[in-house]
Scaffold this active site. Structure first.
Site, PDB file in Angstrom:
ATOM      1  N   LYS A 116       0.812  -1.226   0.000  1.00 23.31           N
ATOM      2  CA  LYS A 116       0.000   0.000   0.000  1.00 23.31           C
ATOM      3  C   LYS A 116       0.844   1.275   0.000  1.00 23.31           C
ATOM      4  CE  LYS A 116      -3.359  -2.776  -0.069  1.00 23.31           C
ATOM      5  NZ  LYS A 116      -3.999  -3.057  -1.360  1.00 23.31           N
ATOM      6  N   GLY A 165      -9.502  -2.720   6.734  1.00 19.19           N
ATOM      7  CA  GLY A 165      -9.546  -2.027   8.017  1.00 19.19           C
ATOM      8  C   GLY A 165      -8.740  -2.704   9.118  1.00 19.19           C
ATOM      9  N   GLU A 275      -9.251   3.337  -5.976  1.00 16.81           N
ATOM     10  CA  GLU A 275     -10.084   3.830  -4.875  1.00 16.81           C
ATOM     11  C   GLU A 275      -9.614   5.195  -4.403  1.00 16.81           C
ATOM     12  OE1 GLU A 275     -11.062  -0.417  -2.604  1.00 16.81           O
ATOM     13  OE2 GLU A 275      -9.975   1.159  -1.567  1.00 16.81           O
ATOM     14  N   GLU A 288      -6.067   3.288  -2.687  1.00 18.55           N
ATOM     15  CA  GLU A 288      -5.393   2.069  -3.145  1.00 18.55           C
ATOM     16  C   GLU A 288      -5.930   1.641  -4.505  1.00 18.55           C
ATOM     17  OE1 GLU A 288      -7.055  -1.556  -0.658  1.00 18.55           O
ATOM     18  OE2 GLU A 288      -6.511   0.044   0.719  1.00 18.55           O
ATOM     19  N   ARG A 292      -8.207  -6.546  -9.506  1.00 15.86           N
ATOM     20  CA  ARG A 292      -9.116  -7.665  -9.774  1.00 15.86           C
ATOM     21  C   ARG A 292     -10.445  -7.119 -10.277  1.00 15.86           C
ATOM     22  NH1 ARG A 292      -9.587  -6.464  -4.204  1.00 15.86           N
ATOM     23  NH2 ARG A 292     -11.691  -5.748  -3.747  1.00 15.86           N
TER      24      ARG A 292
HETATM   25  C1  MV4 Z   1      -8.862   6.288   5.814  1.00 19.01           C
HETATM   26  C2  MV4 Z   1      -9.959   6.965   6.365  1.00 19.01           C
HETATM   27  C3  MV4 Z   1      -9.788   8.279   6.747  1.00 19.01           C
HETATM   28  N1  MV4 Z   1      -8.587   8.868   6.586  1.00 19.01           N
HETATM   29  N2  MV4 Z   1      -7.688   6.937   5.676  1.00 19.01           N
HETATM   30  C4  MV4 Z   1     -10.882   1.967   5.554  1.00 19.01           C
HETATM   31  C5  MV4 Z   1     -10.403   0.742   4.812  1.00 19.01           C
HETATM   32  C6  MV4 Z   1      -9.041   1.061   4.326  1.00 19.01           C
HETATM   33  N3  MV4 Z   1      -8.814   0.534   3.016  1.00 19.01           N
HETATM   34  C7  MV4 Z   1      -8.948   2.549   4.371  1.00 19.01           C
HETATM   35  N4  MV4 Z   1     -10.027   3.024   5.189  1.00 19.01           N
HETATM   36  C8  MV4 Z   1     -10.088   4.316   5.580  1.00 19.01           C
HETATM   37  N5  MV4 Z   1      -8.930   5.012   5.428  1.00 19.01           N
HETATM   38  C9  MV4 Z   1      -7.561   8.204   6.070  1.00 19.01           C
HETATM   39  N6  MV4 Z   1      -6.373   8.809   5.957  1.00 19.01           N
HETATM   40  C10 MV4 Z   1     -11.157   6.278   6.506  1.00 19.01           C
HETATM   41  C11 MV4 Z   1     -11.219   4.935   6.142  1.00 19.01           C
HETATM   42  C12 MV4 Z   1     -12.489   4.306   6.352  1.00 19.01           C
HETATM   43  C13 MV4 Z   1     -13.298   3.907   5.296  1.00 19.01           C
HETATM   44  C14 MV4 Z   1     -12.895   4.048   3.979  1.00 19.01           C
HETATM   45  C15 MV4 Z   1     -13.711   3.671   2.944  1.00 19.01           C
HETATM   46  C16 MV4 Z   1     -14.958   3.133   3.229  1.00 19.01           C
HETATM   47  C17 MV4 Z   1     -15.365   2.955   4.521  1.00 19.01           C
HETATM   48  C18 MV4 Z   1     -14.552   3.335   5.575  1.00 19.01           C
HETATM   49  C19 MV4 Z   1     -14.996   3.157   6.875  1.00 19.01           C
HETATM   50  C20 MV4 Z   1     -14.185   3.533   7.910  1.00 19.01           C
HETATM   51  C21 MV4 Z   1     -12.930   4.102   7.648  1.00 19.01           C
END
Ligand code: MV4
Length: 448
Positions: A116, A165, A275, A288, A292
């Site tokens: 990542k 997460g 994303e 990210e 796929r």
């Molecule tokens: C974050 C964020 C807020 N700020 N990064 C959740 C899964 C992981 N792939 C990245 N995620 C997040 N990263 C920063 N700097 C909030 C989340 C996040 C989230 C992101 C997309 C969809 C749902 C979510 C639910 C909680 C937190």
């Protein structure tokens, strides 16, 4: 075109791929575990080979057995679907070394995006906005404090092997950061066998917006618009839609062009998803890239009129994408609602078992992608998603209406499902207005 391919997956996505193959005149080989003998993907494929016992590690993740099945059946290609081996660079390499085409991106693409931090740095160099954060891995609490001081709170700790997460911690002050640092490292080690973490500025109440990319082997890359996947519960997506509500054509053009630029910078091939997090002020950041086909690909298919699985197969044969960005038109509105065999009244615990009574919705504007049938036994061994309902209409309100009545028509008894729970979302005023972010489901629970 290939004459025969093996599908290294199960469930609805295995059926989805078989359907695309049949329409292309490609013969199919299913693989299955001992728990999936009575599954529809086994029934509908031209051939089926058992690759091991029920646990995924013995079957759907068992590379030697899958490659043996591919050799015995003499296939030219393997489609990995999503999950299981879809983002395993090593598996993609083995396929290539056995002269079997892996229907997906290159092993290099997969490996790069699986890291990542490296993915982030690569996209930054390509000109995509990224979330401010530590430049390198953060190894000690002292380093973490230094980074947080520079970024200013709130910050978020993330696992560099990432996803779902796991190993993630939001921190609002030094005390919390010190408390969370070691647990985040330990959680990352347990989940990914890799304790590496990094730190970012925390973006409050963002929307999750992802762009679908298609890239052929000749350097043509296009995007197929966005999907809004903000409605999630504990990092499990519940609803996805395209187009995203409250999203301008101008923003679509800008983000889409950057997504294509990012994919081009890594010589990306086949289908992929970039994303982004989108904040309240329409600032967006690369998060990210998924290498796929995704669960939620049907909403993009509905509004673009394309078949993404056929596109993937055609690209893998070396066909050119005869498609210019300007030719891609987005028409109507599509919403996908995932249904899980889980009990909403019991903390969403899995609810496997036999479905003795089943009714699937039908009629105008609804597509149902599922592997279940009346008499099917939902296995405790695999993911609990049992169906995807995809509604499509000229307007978002139209698609919501079709989804609501389709959820009423969906019956799967006596197991517990999330179908009725989902209905609350579709009559929520904030959802109807298209004003929601990733904290939507949490807020919905607070009210109940
Ligand atoms: C974050 C964020 C807020 N700020 N990064 C959740 C899964 C992981 N792939 C990245 N995620 C997040 N990263 C920063 N700097 C909030 C989340 C996040 C989230 C992101 C997309 C969809 C749902 C979510 C639910 C909680 C937190």
């Amino acid at each position: 075109m290939f004459s025969k391919i093996l599908i290294a997956n199960r469930g609805e996505v295995a059926l989805r791929i078989i359907r695309a193959c049949k329409e292309l005149g490609v013969r199919t080989v299913a693989i299955y575990s001992e728990a999936d003998v009575t599954s529809l993907h086994v029934k509908f494929a031209d051939e089926a080979i058992c690759v091991g016992k029920a646990p995924a590690l013995s079957s759907y993740l068992n590379i030697p057995n899958i490659i043996s099945a591919a050799e015995i059946a003499d296939v030219e290609a393997i489609h990995p679907g999503y999950g299981f081996l879809a983002e395993d660079a090593h598996f993609a390499e083995i396929c290539e070394s056995c002269n079997i085409k892996f229907i997906g991106p290159t092993p290099e693409n997969i490996r790069l995006m699986g890291d990542k931090m490296l993915a982030k740095e690569t996209m930054r160099k390509a000109g995509l906005p990224i979330i401010p954060g530590s430049k390198d891995l953060v190894n000690t609490k002292e380093e973490a404090l230094k980074v947080a001081k520079k970024l200013k709170y709130p910050v978020i700790i993330k696992a560099s092997a990432g996803g779902g997460g796991k190993g993630m911690r939001v921190c609002h002050n030094d005390v919390r950061l010190i408390g969370a640092f070691l647990t985040a490292q330990r959680e990352a080690e347990a989940a990914f066998g890799n304790a590496n973490v990094y730190i970012e500025k925390y973006i409050d109440k963002p929307r999750h917006i992802e762009f679908q990319i298609l890239a052929d082997q000749h350097g043509r890359i296009v995007h197929l618009g966005e999907r809004d996947c903000s409605i999630q519960r504990r990092h499990q997506k519940l609803i996805e839609e395209s187009p995203s509500p409250m999203f301008s054509n101008k923003l679509r053009k800008k983000m889409g062009e950057l997504a294509v630029k990012g994919a081009r910078s890594v010589n990306y091939v086949n289908a992929g998803t970039i994303e982004f997090l989108l904040d309240k002020n329409d600032n967006f950041y690369f998060m990210e890239m998924n290498t796929r086909i995704q669960v939620e690909h049907p909403v993009t298919e509905m509004i673009t009129g394309r078949d993404l699985i056929k596109d993937q197969i055609r690209i893998a044969t070396g066909e050119k994408l005869n498609l210019k960005q300007e030719e891609i038109k987005f028409e109507g509105s599509a919403i996908e609602c995932r249904i899980y065999a889980e009990d909403p009244d019991n903390d969403f615990r899995p609810s496997p078992g036999k479905i003795s009574k089943l009714n699937l919705p039908g009629g105008r504007g609804i597509r149902v992608d599922t592997h279940v049938y009346q008499g099917y036994e939902v296995s405790p061994y695999y993911d609990s998603m049992i169906a995807k309902l995809i509604s499509y209409a000229p307007t978002r309100r139209g698609a919501i209406g079709i989804m609501q009545r389709s959820l009423d028509e969906f019956i799967a008894e006596p197991i517990k499902t999330t179908a009725a729970f989902n209905k609350h979302i579709f009559d929520n005023p904030a959802f109807l207005r298209g004003k929601f972010s990733t904290d939507f489901i949490e807020k919905l629970f607070e009210k109940k």
